[in-house]
Enzyme design. Sequence first.
Site, PDB file in Angstrom:
ATOM      1  N   SER A 148       0.860  -1.183   0.000  1.00  0.00           N
ATOM      2  CA  SER A 148       0.000   0.000   0.000  1.00  0.00           C
ATOM      3  C   SER A 148       0.890   1.225   0.000  1.00  0.00           C
ATOM      4  CB  SER A 148      -0.897   0.005   1.243  1.00  0.00           C
ATOM      5  OG  SER A 148      -1.507   1.270   1.431  1.00  0.00           O
ATOM      6  N   TYR A 161      -2.119  -1.576  10.219  1.00  0.00           N
ATOM      7  CA  TYR A 161      -2.194  -1.871   8.789  1.00  0.00           C
ATOM      8  C   TYR A 161      -1.000  -1.281   8.053  1.00  0.00           C
ATOM      9  CZ  TYR A 161      -3.784  -1.617   3.940  1.00  0.00           C
ATOM     10  OH  TYR A 161      -3.864  -1.718   2.578  1.00  0.00           O
TER      11      TYR A 161
END
Length: 271
Positions: A148, A161
């Site tokens: 990401s 995350y």
Amino acid sequence: MTKKSTSTSARPIALITGASSGIGEALAGCFAAAKHDVILVARSEGKLKSLAESLARKHGVAVGVQPADLSKPGAAAQLFTTLSRKYSGVDVLVNCAGVLEQGAFTAIDAAAHQAIIDLNISGLTAMLSAFVPGMVQRGRGRVLNVASVAAFQPVPTLASYAASKAYVLSLSESLSEELRDSGVTVTTLCPGITATNMLTQAAGANDKLGQLPAFLIGDVQEVADLAFAATMNGDAICVPGAVNQVAMIASRSTPKWLVRRIGGLIGRNAL
């Protein structure tokens, strides 16, 4: 690469985790369209079977379904053992399975933090450990690990995350160099906010996510197309979208203390 089964197909084989929705589903379509036989892996067997039927009918390739919860210890090794009975090897490994939990770190229970670690970190690492050695032995293979843009900087309200994706990016970049000249390439996909079910679920828990401007939200098929091209080209990192590329470059050239302050401001006020 040929199958151990009676199939006479000589098409390359792509194994895709997290294939039941979002970027994983879109990537499955990319590889099937490029005439790869595809193995779909996710927890939802029903969704996988529906996608398999659609891809096989549309692209004329063989599509296998292997339900698995890769967050469980030993799941990747068991998947490797199962597939080894059917195939002589996997040509492309796509690690797309992942989970996200958005909110203040102290408001998220310990089990949810652990779930992120178990799948995003432990599951991905186990898949690499299971399938990459065979690629190296054969002298060919491609790996796509989905991280990401959050991997490039700390992100308050996405702390666990973002940390898990930083691990994916670091591991992938290390392997990309370690496997140089082996015939195996490792690509890291670092998408920004993308229109997937994961975003929909996060927005359901936080109204502010639903107010994000459209230019910040990537199209899932465009992200998958860029990731597929980067993987086949052997690129080390793929960051879709001009805004995300600027953010990545800025995070790598800006002093860490300033990156933290900017991330904190965005996290506290925008999310």
